[in-house]
Design a protein around this motif. Structure first.
Motif, short mmCIF file in Angstrom:
data_model
loop_
_atom_site.label_atom_id
_atom_site.label_comp_id
_atom_site.label_asym_id
_atom_site.label_seq_id
_atom_site.Cartn_x
_atom_site.Cartn_y
_atom_site.Cartn_z
N ALA A 1 0.84 -1.20 0.00
CA ALA A 1 0.00 0.00 0.00
C ALA A 1 0.87 1.25 0.00
O ALA A 1 1.86 1.31 0.72
N GLU A 2 0.48 2.20 -0.82
CA GLU A 2 1.15 3.51 -0.86
C GLU A 2 0.09 4.57 -0.65
O GLU A 2 -0.91 4.59 -1.37
N VAL A 3 0.30 5.42 0.33
CA VAL A 3 -0.62 6.51 0.61
C VAL A 3 0.17 7.81 0.48
O VAL A 3 1.16 8.02 1.17
N ASP A 4 -0.27 8.64 -0.46
CA ASP A 4 0.39 9.92 -0.70
C ASP A 4 -0.36 11.03 0.04
O ASP A 4 -1.59 11.08 0.03
N LEU A 5 0.39 11.92 0.66
CA LEU A 5 -0.12 13.16 1.20
C LEU A 5 0.32 14.26 0.25
O LEU A 5 1.51 14.34 -0.09
N GLY B 1 -7.68 23.60 -2.81
CA GLY B 1 -8.51 23.38 -1.64
C GLY B 1 -7.77 22.82 -0.45
O GLY B 1 -8.36 22.52 0.57
N GLY B 2 -6.45 22.62 -0.55
CA GLY B 2 -5.70 22.21 0.63
C GLY B 2 -4.98 20.89 0.50
O GLY B 2 -4.48 20.53 -0.56
N PHE B 3 -4.97 20.16 1.60
CA PHE B 3 -4.26 18.89 1.69
C PHE B 3 -5.19 17.73 1.32
O PHE B 3 -6.36 17.73 1.66
N PHE B 4 -4.62 16.71 0.65
CA PHE B 4 -5.40 15.55 0.23
C PHE B 4 -4.55 14.29 0.31
O PHE B 4 -3.33 14.36 0.34
N LEU B 5 -5.24 13.15 0.32
CA LEU B 5 -4.59 11.85 0.24
C LEU B 5 -4.95 11.20 -1.09
O LEU B 5 -6.00 11.50 -1.66
N GLN B 6 -4.10 10.32 -1.54
CA GLN B 6 -4.42 9.41 -2.63
C GLN B 6 -3.70 8.10 -2.32
O GLN B 6 -2.76 8.09 -1.52
N ALA B 7 -4.19 7.00 -2.91
CA ALA B 7 -3.62 5.71 -2.51
C ALA B 7 -3.56 4.73 -3.67
O ALA B 7 -4.34 4.81 -4.62
N ARG B 8 -2.59 3.81 -3.54
CA ARG B 8 -2.44 2.71 -4.48
C ARG B 8 -2.25 1.43 -3.69
O ARG B 8 -1.41 1.38 -2.79
N LEU B 9 -3.04 0.42 -4.01
CA LEU B 9 -2.88 -0.91 -3.43
C LEU B 9 -2.42 -1.84 -4.54
O LEU B 9 -3.10 -1.96 -5.56
N LYS B 10 -1.28 -2.47 -4.34
CA LYS B 10 -0.75 -3.43 -5.30
C LYS B 10 -0.84 -4.81 -4.65
O LYS B 10 -0.15 -5.08 -3.66
N VAL B 11 -1.69 -5.66 -5.21
CA VAL B 11 -2.02 -6.94 -4.60
C VAL B 11 -1.23 -8.06 -5.27
O VAL B 11 -1.19 -8.16 -6.49
N SER B 12 -0.63 -8.91 -4.45
CA SER B 12 0.09 -10.08 -4.94
C SER B 12 -0.64 -11.34 -4.50
O SER B 12 -0.83 -11.56 -3.30
N LEU B 13 -1.05 -12.13 -5.46
CA LEU B 13 -1.74 -13.41 -5.22
C LEU B 13 -1.01 -14.49 -6.00
O LEU B 13 -1.49 -14.96 -7.03
N PRO B 14 0.19 -14.90 -5.53
CA PRO B 14 1.03 -15.81 -6.31
C PRO B 14 0.34 -17.14 -6.59
O PRO B 14 -0.24 -17.76 -5.71
N GLY B 15 0.40 -17.52 -7.87
CA GLY B 15 -0.13 -18.81 -8.28
C GLY B 15 -1.60 -18.81 -8.67
O GLY B 15 -2.08 -19.79 -9.26
N LEU B 16 -2.33 -17.75 -8.37
CA LEU B 16 -3.74 -17.70 -8.77
C LEU B 16 -3.84 -17.22 -10.21
O LEU B 16 -3.11 -16.31 -10.61
#
Length: 138
Positions: A81-85, A90-105
Motif C-alpha cells: 500500500a502507498e498513501v500519498d499526502l 482546496g488544501g491537503f489531500f490523500l491518494q492511494a495505491r494498493l498493489k495486490v500479490s496473489l502468487p499462483g492464482l
C-alpha cells in the motif's frame, strides 16, 4: 451515509503532539512515536499507519471473498500500500495505491477477488468517492 447496526470492535487511541507526538492505545499494545512524513524523526506517520491498516484489512476482505468463492488465498498473499499526502486546489489531500500479490492464482480469479474485496473492505468503502484510489494485481 451507512449506519452500523452492531459494533464489532472499537479501536481506542490517545494521541498527543500531532505529527510530532505520541500515540497509545487503551490496551497498551500500540505505543508509538510520530514524526512528520519525510522528516528525520524516529517515529512513523499517519500515512504509514493508514497504509498498514488498509492493507491488512484488504487482505482480510480478500480472505472473505475467497471463502465465498470456495477457494483459498495463496501462501504469500500480500498488499503493498502507498498513501500519498499532497496538496491541491482546496488544501491537503490523500491518494492511494494498493498493489495486490496473489502468487499462483490465475489472473482472472485474482481480479475477481480484488474487485470483491474492494467492495467488502471498510477502508475501501470509506475512501470510495473521497480520494483517488487504484487497486491493481501485481
Amino acid at each position: 451515509m451507512n449506519k452500523i447496526e452492531t459494533v464489532l470492535y472499537t479501536g481506542k487511541t490517545h494521541t498527543t503532539g500531532g505529527r510530532d507526538g505520541l500515540a497509545q492505545s487503551d490496551d497498551g499494545r500500540l505505543d508509538i512515536k510520530l514524526s512528520p512524513p519525510g522528516s528525520h524523526g524516529t517515529g512513523t506517520n499517519p500515512e504509514q499507519l493508514f497504509a498498514a491498516g488498509w492493507s491488512a484489512c484488504f487482505i482480510g476482505a480478500m480472505g472473505r471473498a475467497a471463502k465465498e468463492k470456495k477457494i483459498s488465498l495463496p501462501a504469500g498473499t500480500a498488499v503493498d500500500a502507498e498513501v500519498d499526502l499532497g496538496t491541491g486546489d482546496g488544501g491537503f489531500f490523500l491518494q492511494a495505491r494498493l498493489k495486490v500479490s496473489l502468487p499462483g492464482l490465475p489472473n482472472d480469479v485474482g481480479q475477481e477477488l480484488i474487485a470483491a474485496a474492494h467492495q467488502i473492505c471498510p477502508y475501501s468503502k470509506m475512501s470510495r468517492g473521497n480520494i483517488d484510489v487504484s487497486v491493481t494485481l501485481a
